[in-house]
Design a protein around this motif. Structure first.
Motif, mmCIF file in Angstrom:
data_model
loop_
_atom_site.group_PDB
_atom_site.id
_atom_site.type_symbol
_atom_site.label_atom_id
_atom_site.label_comp_id
_atom_site.label_asym_id
_atom_site.label_seq_id
_atom_site.Cartn_x
_atom_site.Cartn_y
_atom_site.Cartn_z
ATOM 1 N N GLN A 60 -84.094 -16.753 -24.394
ATOM 2 C CA GLN A 60 -85.438 -16.155 -24.452
ATOM 3 C C GLN A 60 -85.559 -14.974 -23.482
ATOM 4 O O GLN A 60 -86.250 -13.993 -23.770
ATOM 5 N N ASN A 61 -84.892 -15.053 -22.351
ATOM 6 C CA ASN A 61 -84.921 -13.936 -21.405
ATOM 7 C C ASN A 61 -84.227 -12.703 -21.986
ATOM 8 O O ASN A 61 -84.661 -11.573 -21.751
ATOM 9 N N PHE A 62 -83.156 -12.930 -22.746
ATOM 10 C CA PHE A 62 -82.481 -11.792 -23.380
ATOM 11 C C PHE A 62 -83.343 -11.190 -24.489
ATOM 12 O O PHE A 62 -83.204 -10.002 -24.802
ATOM 13 N N ILE A 75 -74.026 -7.790 -18.262
ATOM 14 C CA ILE A 75 -73.900 -9.174 -17.824
ATOM 15 C C ILE A 75 -72.783 -9.237 -16.791
ATOM 16 O O ILE A 75 -71.753 -8.583 -16.943
ATOM 17 N N ASN A 76 -72.993 -10.013 -15.738
ATOM 18 C CA ASN A 76 -71.957 -10.178 -14.715
ATOM 19 C C ASN A 76 -72.023 -11.610 -14.205
ATOM 20 O O ASN A 76 -73.106 -12.123 -13.933
ATOM 21 N N GLY A 77 -70.861 -12.265 -14.086
ATOM 22 C CA GLY A 77 -70.901 -13.607 -13.541
ATOM 23 C C GLY A 77 -69.656 -14.413 -13.810
ATOM 24 O O GLY A 77 -68.624 -13.894 -14.245
ATOM 25 N N TYR A 78 -69.774 -15.713 -13.539
ATOM 26 C CA TYR A 78 -68.652 -16.632 -13.636
ATOM 27 C C TYR A 78 -68.217 -16.807 -15.087
ATOM 28 O O TYR A 78 -69.043 -17.072 -15.978
ATOM 29 N N THR A 79 -66.928 -16.723 -15.311
ATOM 30 C CA THR A 79 -66.374 -16.747 -16.661
ATOM 31 C C THR A 79 -66.797 -17.985 -17.443
ATOM 32 O O THR A 79 -67.281 -17.872 -18.582
ATOM 33 N N ALA A 114 -77.762 -8.011 -30.814
ATOM 34 C CA ALA A 114 -78.770 -7.814 -31.869
ATOM 35 C C ALA A 114 -80.176 -8.112 -31.360
ATOM 36 O O ALA A 114 -81.154 -7.514 -31.827
ATOM 37 N N ILE A 115 -80.265 -9.023 -30.390
ATOM 38 C CA ILE A 115 -81.595 -9.350 -29.846
ATOM 39 C C ILE A 115 -81.836 -8.654 -28.512
ATOM 40 O O ILE A 115 -82.963 -8.625 -28.022
ATOM 41 N N CYS A 116 -80.779 -8.106 -27.908
ATOM 42 C CA CYS A 116 -80.906 -7.352 -26.656
ATOM 43 C C CYS A 116 -80.069 -6.076 -26.795
ATOM 44 O O CYS A 116 -78.980 -5.964 -26.211
ATOM 45 N N PRO A 117 -80.553 -5.108 -27.573
ATOM 46 C CA PRO A 117 -79.770 -3.906 -27.894
ATOM 47 C C PRO A 117 -79.474 -2.993 -26.708
ATOM 48 O O PRO A 117 -78.635 -2.105 -26.815
ATOM 49 N N SER A 118 -80.122 -3.225 -25.569
ATOM 50 C CA SER A 118 -79.863 -2.397 -24.377
ATOM 51 C C SER A 118 -78.540 -2.764 -23.701
ATOM 52 O O SER A 118 -78.026 -2.003 -22.879
ATOM 53 N N LEU A 119 -77.958 -3.927 -24.036
ATOM 54 C CA LEU A 119 -76.712 -4.393 -23.418
ATOM 55 C C LEU A 119 -75.556 -3.442 -23.705
ATOM 56 O O LEU A 119 -75.338 -3.040 -24.847
ATOM 57 N N LYS A 120 -74.804 -3.099 -22.635
ATOM 58 C CA LYS A 120 -73.663 -2.187 -22.771
ATOM 59 C C LYS A 120 -72.318 -2.885 -22.588
ATOM 60 O O LYS A 120 -71.337 -2.540 -23.244
ATOM 61 N N GLY A 164 -71.189 -8.890 -28.852
ATOM 62 C CA GLY A 164 -71.210 -7.602 -29.544
ATOM 63 C C GLY A 164 -71.069 -6.409 -28.610
ATOM 64 O O GLY A 164 -71.511 -5.305 -28.928
ATOM 65 N N ILE A 165 -70.444 -6.619 -27.452
ATOM 66 C CA ILE A 165 -70.245 -5.564 -26.443
ATOM 67 C C ILE A 165 -68.844 -5.715 -25.834
ATOM 68 O O ILE A 165 -68.222 -6.772 -25.973
ATOM 69 N N PRO A 166 -68.335 -4.678 -25.156
ATOM 70 C CA PRO A 166 -67.036 -4.817 -24.496
ATOM 71 C C PRO A 166 -67.067 -5.886 -23.399
ATOM 72 O O PRO A 166 -68.078 -6.051 -22.711
ATOM 73 N N ILE A 167 -65.954 -6.599 -23.256
ATOM 74 C CA ILE A 167 -65.810 -7.617 -22.216
ATOM 75 C C ILE A 167 -64.788 -7.108 -21.199
ATOM 76 O O ILE A 167 -63.661 -6.773 -21.550
ATOM 77 N N VAL A 168 -65.197 -7.044 -19.942
ATOM 78 C CA VAL A 168 -64.354 -6.509 -18.875
ATOM 79 C C VAL A 168 -63.947 -7.638 -17.936
ATOM 80 O O VAL A 168 -64.792 -8.392 -17.450
#
Length: 442
Positions: free
Chosen positions: A190-192, A200-204, A223-229, A251-255
């Motif tokens: 719901q927050n997203f 997003i950053n954090g523990y795997t 799709a629900i948080c389109p600002s995510l890079k 739906g974004i790159p994973i680093v």
């Protein structure tokens, strides 16, 4: 005439106010990054010599460890391990440095070998400059980008409020990962839906559990948080199948990020998909069991030198992980081909609550004292409601300490759990000498 309000760089400003010289650190990092390969090689050799000479002259702890000021070769220097560091911090600080004029923190103890460490403020500023530089590869600005942070948080009132205030200054929203049951993950979702997160950053393991929750609901996060890079995962191993899952569900790159609080970012996935080792503030070696450098492409122990930390020596420091450098690595651009270690199981509790193994970082903080008493510890889940804590220390834990630990367990996990405390002379290690702090036997 139209005026635009320039965003105040609160993140940088906060660090500067707290005595971390960010402007100078950023300028030095830019200079290092711009070196030619020849200039970089010269820089590394000079910094290695400089940091060793400094600590031999100003740090009695390191001088005693080396045994002589007159070392001939770099390979003559001892390999520093975490057991060497398990004595009071004041006995390890360099002349002119104290807990008041240095950055002081505790390691997570994820390897089972916790200790308190220090960095001088310029070194810590360089750590942040290094972070800022690498995150910028993906268009992330610590002063303006909004972070969805999957981390733990202190549960005591003062510690919690302090961390929340830091989150506010750092432009991040924290998702506490102590409980990852479906109801809690629904709240995350719901927050997203309502917040414009940039990354997003954090523990795997926590982020992977959220991705599995999204998979079950057939939801793509972008799709629900389109600002995510982008999503940066840290502190635990990222397996290839989990990375594929994250890429699909987010739906974004994973680093992939690999770091240590007592050092810096050690390796960070660059836009070409390479796990690029930090060669600006660190010198990374891969050694065999005889402390000899192995050829690129060969497994060995990851041993790291902090080139700038004058408050506390981290010279040829064995971090406790096993890795392999890519054959194409150079001194200026080392590439970490593979990392083994720092994987954490998930604890499943009687209530159905799921807690990642790194939750025990916050629990075990209760027994990490800066007196060097607790040397090592591991925690095993033997039954759904039963755990064993095996520890090595000079004196047995007393009833007051055990009560403190149990109280922390109830706070971070849930009441009604059974814990058995066993003092041991040594702890069981993997065949590579690695201690795993938490292991589920279920």
């Amino acid at each position: 005439m139209k005026y635009t309000l320039k965003m105040i760089p609160i993140f940088d400003l906060t660090l500067q106010i707290n005595g971390f010289p960010m402007k100078e650190a950023k300028a030095e990092l830019r200079k290092i990054v711009a070196f030619s390969e020849k200039e970089h090689n010269h820089f590394v050799e000079n910094k290695k010599q400089e940091i060793v000479d400094f600590h031999l002259q100003n740090n009695p702890f390191y001088k005693e460890l080396v045994g002589s000021k007159n070392y001939k070769n770099w390979n003559d220097l001892p390999v520093l391990n975490k057991q060497n560091l398990q004595k009071p911090l004041l006995e390890r600080l360099s002349k002119g440095y104290s807990t008041k004029n240095s950055y002081v923190n505790k390691t997570s103890g994820s390897s089972g070998d916790p200790f308190v460490f220090a960095k001088d403020k310029y070194c810590h500023a360089l750590t942040w400059a290094s972070n800022i530089y690498r995150f910028d590869w993906y268009g992330i600005n610590f002063n303006s980008s909004y972070q969805a942070r999957f981390y733990g948080i202190p549960m005591d009132f003062i510690g919690n409020k302090k961390e929340r205030f830091k989150d506010l200054l750092s432009n991040r929203f924290r998702f506490s990962i102590f409980d990852l049951s479906d109801d809690v993950l629904e709240g995350f979702l719901q927050n997203f839906r309502t917040k414009k997160f940039d990354y997003i950053n954090g523990y795997t393991s926590s982020i992977v559990m959220f991705a599995k929750f999204l998979q079950n609901k057939n939801i793509i996060l972008s799709a629900i948080c389109p600002s995510l890079k982008v999503c940066m995962v840290t502190s635990e191993m990222l397996f290839e199948d989990d990375k594929i899952l994250l890429e699909k569900q987010f739906g974004i790159p994973i680093v992939n990020e690999y770091g240590a609080s007592e050092l810096d970012l050690i390796a960070f996935q660059n836009p070409n998909g390479e796990w690029q080792v930090n060669s600006e503030t660190l010198f990374v070696e891969i050694l065999d069991d005889d402390n000899q450098v192995v050829p690129n492409g060969t497994f060995g122990r990851i041993v790291i030198t902090s080139l700038f930390n004058k408050a506390h020596p981290f010279i040829r420091y064995d971090i406790g992980d096993i890795g392999i450098l890519d054959e194409k690595s150079t001194l200026q651009k080392p590439i970490l081909k593979k990392l083994i270690g720092r994987t954490n199981d998930v604890a499943i509790l009687p209530s159905g609550k799921k807690s990642p193994g790194l939750t025990f970082y916050y629990v075990t903080k209760s027994i990490i004292e800066d007196d060097g008493n607790v040397k090592e510890f591991i925690i095993k889940q033997t039954k759904i409601d039963s755990f064993e804590i095996e520890y090595v220390c000079e004196t047995e834990l007393n009833l007051a300490q055990i009560k403190k630990i149990k109280k922390a367990i109830e706070l971070y996990l849930e009441p009604g759990l059974n814990f058995k405390f066993t003092r041991k002379e040594t702890l069981e290690r993997s065949n590579r000498g690695k201690l795993k702090q938490f292991k589920s036997m279920l």
